[in-house]
Design a protein around this motif. Structure first.
Motif, PDB file in Angstrom:
ATOM      1  N   PRO A   7       4.095  -3.571  -4.038  1.00  0.00           N
ATOM      2  CA  PRO A   7       4.758  -2.412  -3.435  1.00  0.00           C
ATOM      3  C   PRO A   7       4.790  -2.495  -1.913  1.00  0.00           C
ATOM      4  CG  PRO A   7       2.490  -1.868  -3.830  1.00  0.00           C
ATOM      5  CD  PRO A   7       2.645  -3.346  -4.175  1.00  0.00           C
ATOM      6  N   GLY A   8       5.731  -1.828  -1.321  1.00  0.00           N
ATOM      7  CA  GLY A   8       5.770  -1.763   0.136  1.00  0.00           C
ATOM      8  C   GLY A   8       6.986  -0.997   0.599  1.00  0.00           C
ATOM      9  N   THR A   9       7.050  -0.841   1.913  1.00  0.00           N
ATOM     10  CA  THR A   9       8.203  -0.181   2.504  1.00  0.00           C
ATOM     11  C   THR A   9       9.330  -1.187   2.731  1.00  0.00           C
ATOM     12  OG1 THR A   9       6.632   1.288   3.605  1.00  0.00           O
ATOM     13  CG2 THR A   9       8.905   1.349   4.376  1.00  0.00           C
ATOM     14  N   PHE A  10       8.979  -2.384   3.167  1.00  0.00           N
ATOM     15  CA  PHE A  10       9.934  -3.481   3.342  1.00  0.00           C
ATOM     16  C   PHE A  10      11.109  -3.054   4.234  1.00  0.00           C
ATOM     17  CE2 PHE A  10       8.147  -4.052  -1.030  1.00  0.00           C
ATOM     18  CZ  PHE A  10       7.363  -5.153  -0.761  1.00  0.00           C
ATOM     19  N   LYS A  41       8.724   8.909   5.929  1.00  0.00           N
ATOM     20  CA  LYS A  41       8.698   7.946   7.033  1.00  0.00           C
ATOM     21  C   LYS A  41      10.098   7.716   7.567  1.00  0.00           C
ATOM     22  CE  LYS A  41       4.964   4.568   6.397  1.00  0.00           C
ATOM     23  NZ  LYS A  41       4.751   3.159   6.008  1.00  0.00           N
ATOM     24  N   PHE A  69      10.423   3.117  -6.312  1.00  0.00           N
ATOM     25  CA  PHE A  69       9.578   4.159  -6.894  1.00  0.00           C
ATOM     26  C   PHE A  69       9.460   5.340  -5.947  1.00  0.00           C
ATOM     27  CE2 PHE A  69       5.489   3.865  -4.648  1.00  0.00           C
ATOM     28  CZ  PHE A  69       5.638   2.656  -3.989  1.00  0.00           C
ATOM     29  N   GLY A  71       6.937   8.933  -5.660  1.00  0.00           N
ATOM     30  CA  GLY A  71       5.716   9.504  -6.228  1.00  0.00           C
ATOM     31  C   GLY A  71       4.590   8.496  -6.210  1.00  0.00           C
ATOM     32  N   LEU A  72       3.651   8.675  -7.138  1.00  0.00           N
ATOM     33  CA  LEU A  72       2.456   7.831  -7.139  1.00  0.00           C
ATOM     34  C   LEU A  72       2.758   6.414  -7.594  1.00  0.00           C
ATOM     35  CD1 LEU A  72      -0.402  10.064  -8.613  1.00  0.00           C
ATOM     36  CD2 LEU A  72      -0.159   9.268  -6.251  1.00  0.00           C
ATOM     37  N   LEU A  73       2.210   5.464  -6.871  1.00  0.00           N
ATOM     38  CA  LEU A  73       2.387   4.054  -7.240  1.00  0.00           C
ATOM     39  C   LEU A  73       1.817   3.778  -8.630  1.00  0.00           C
ATOM     40  CD1 LEU A  73       3.085   1.124  -6.572  1.00  0.00           C
ATOM     41  CD2 LEU A  73       0.882   0.974  -5.367  1.00  0.00           C
ATOM     42  N   LYS A  87      -1.168  -7.000  -3.072  1.00  0.00           N
ATOM     43  CA  LYS A  87      -1.001  -6.658  -1.651  1.00  0.00           C
ATOM     44  C   LYS A  87      -1.334  -7.877  -0.797  1.00  0.00           C
ATOM     45  CE  LYS A  87      -0.178  -2.111  -1.595  1.00  0.00           C
ATOM     46  NZ  LYS A  87      -0.920  -1.117  -0.833  1.00  0.00           N
ATOM     47  N   GLU A  98      -6.402  -0.968   2.994  1.00  0.00           N
ATOM     48  CA  GLU A  98      -5.974  -1.301   1.631  1.00  0.00           C
ATOM     49  C   GLU A  98      -7.093  -1.128   0.614  1.00  0.00           C
ATOM     50  OE1 GLU A  98      -3.033  -1.784   0.652  1.00  0.00           O
ATOM     51  OE2 GLU A  98      -1.938  -2.217   2.502  1.00  0.00           O
ATOM     52  N   MET A 101      -7.210   2.406  -0.664  1.00  0.00           N
ATOM     53  CA  MET A 101      -6.126   2.684  -1.623  1.00  0.00           C
ATOM     54  C   MET A 101      -6.368   1.970  -2.947  1.00  0.00           C
ATOM     55  SD  MET A 101      -2.467   3.121   0.183  1.00  0.00           S
ATOM     56  CE  MET A 101      -2.341   1.579   1.031  1.00  0.00           C
ATOM     57  N   MET A 104      -8.958   3.860  -4.896  1.00  0.00           N
ATOM     58  CA  MET A 104      -8.395   5.123  -5.395  1.00  0.00           C
ATOM     59  C   MET A 104      -7.429   4.866  -6.549  1.00  0.00           C
ATOM     60  SD  MET A 104      -8.368   8.366  -5.191  1.00  0.00           S
ATOM     61  CE  MET A 104      -8.924   9.010  -3.619  1.00  0.00           C
ATOM     62  N   ASN A 105      -6.578   3.854  -6.402  1.00  0.00           N
ATOM     63  CA  ASN A 105      -5.614   3.557  -7.475  1.00  0.00           C
ATOM     64  C   ASN A 105      -6.335   3.148  -8.760  1.00  0.00           C
ATOM     65  OD1 ASN A 105      -3.200   4.150  -6.158  1.00  0.00           O
ATOM     66  ND2 ASN A 105      -3.116   2.149  -5.163  1.00  0.00           N
TER      67      ASN A 105
HETATM   68  O1  PNS Z   1       4.699  -1.100   3.487  1.00  0.00           O
HETATM   69  P1  PNS Z   1       3.501  -0.213   3.339  1.00  0.00           P
HETATM   70  O2  PNS Z   1       3.498   0.871   4.363  1.00  0.00           O
HETATM   71  O3  PNS Z   1       2.214  -0.996   3.329  1.00  0.00           O
HETATM   72  O4  PNS Z   1       3.635   0.475   1.905  1.00  0.00           O
HETATM   73  C1  PNS Z   1       2.711   1.460   1.534  1.00  0.00           C
HETATM   74  C2  PNS Z   1       2.914   1.915   0.079  1.00  0.00           C
HETATM   75  C3  PNS Z   1       4.357   2.370  -0.160  1.00  0.00           C
HETATM   76  C4  PNS Z   1       2.590   0.751  -0.829  1.00  0.00           C
HETATM   77  C5  PNS Z   1       1.898   3.051  -0.126  1.00  0.00           C
HETATM   78  O5  PNS Z   1       2.108   4.026   0.847  1.00  0.00           O
HETATM   79  C6  PNS Z   1       1.970   3.670  -1.505  1.00  0.00           C
HETATM   80  O6  PNS Z   1       1.429   3.116  -2.443  1.00  0.00           O
HETATM   81  N1  PNS Z   1       2.658   4.848  -1.630  1.00  0.00           N
HETATM   82  C7  PNS Z   1       2.856   5.510  -2.882  1.00  0.00           C
HETATM   83  C8  PNS Z   1       2.172   6.873  -2.926  1.00  0.00           C
HETATM   84  C9  PNS Z   1       0.796   6.737  -3.554  1.00  0.00           C
HETATM   85  O7  PNS Z   1       0.619   6.255  -4.647  1.00  0.00           O
HETATM   86  N2  PNS Z   1      -0.213   7.225  -2.788  1.00  0.00           N
HETATM   87  C10 PNS Z   1      -1.597   7.155  -3.178  1.00  0.00           C
HETATM   88  C11 PNS Z   1      -2.237   5.849  -2.722  1.00  0.00           C
HETATM   89  S1  PNS Z   1      -3.944   5.737  -3.167  1.00  0.00           S
END
Ligand code: PNS
Length: 156
Positions: A7-10, A41, A69, A71-73, A87, A98, A101, A104-105
């Protein structure tokens, strides 16, 4: 079968992102490169433009596809049947951000995160820096796939 989401903003995808795509394509049976639709953003490129650029640079990899996507990843990973998030890591700063996150994920969903250390030659590249340099007239062709470089110049 192993299915991973990168995942990313790219905004835009860089050589660093392409390196992670290539290496993830070798490591997993299937890779989904997923760009977030989050509107909070400020972006230079629309989600359609980012998908088009990612589709073009990922075309050589048969087991890679591009998605979006909102919402939540982890909800996206679940919907796609992906058990791993990929990542790229450039620095200790990336790791601190990272890791939180990733933990948490995993707590939210059981989906684990695999970190790929960036190739040394890409360690200083970021989409934000590339955009800033390009906007100020600096050369950025060394940091971007050629198709992305052309689109960035056209977008400025
Ligand atoms: O390009 P980036 O800024 O590293 O991308 C970040 C991204 C989109 C991967 C991250 O912000 C994300 O996972 N957003 C989705 C929302 C989400 O699940 N938030 C909880 C993360 S623990």
């Amino acid at each position: 079968m192993s299915r991973a989401v990168f995942p990313g903003t790219f905004d835009p995808p860089t050589n660093g992102h392409l390196d992670v795509i290539a290496r993830a394509a070798s490591a997993f049976d299937e890779v989904i490169v997923a760009t977030g639709v989050n509107q909070s953003k400020q972006r230079l490129f629309s989600v359609e433009d980012r998908v088009a650029m990612l589709t073009e640079i990922a075309a050589p990899y048969e087991n890679v596809r591009v998605g979006t996507f909102d919402g939540l990843l982890v909800d996206y990973c679940r919907a796609e049947g992906a058990s791993v998030i990929v990542k790229g890591l450039r620095s200790g700063g990336d790791y601190d951000y990272e890791l939180q996150m990733a933990l948490m994920n995993r707590k939210l969903s059981g989906v684990d995160t695999v970190f790929l250390p960036t190739a040394a030659e890409n360690a200083y590249i970021s989409s934000s820096l590339v955009k800033e340099i390009a906007k100020l007239g600096g050369p950025v062709e060394d940091f971007l796939p050629p198709a992305v470089h052309a689109k960035l110049l056209a977008a400025l």
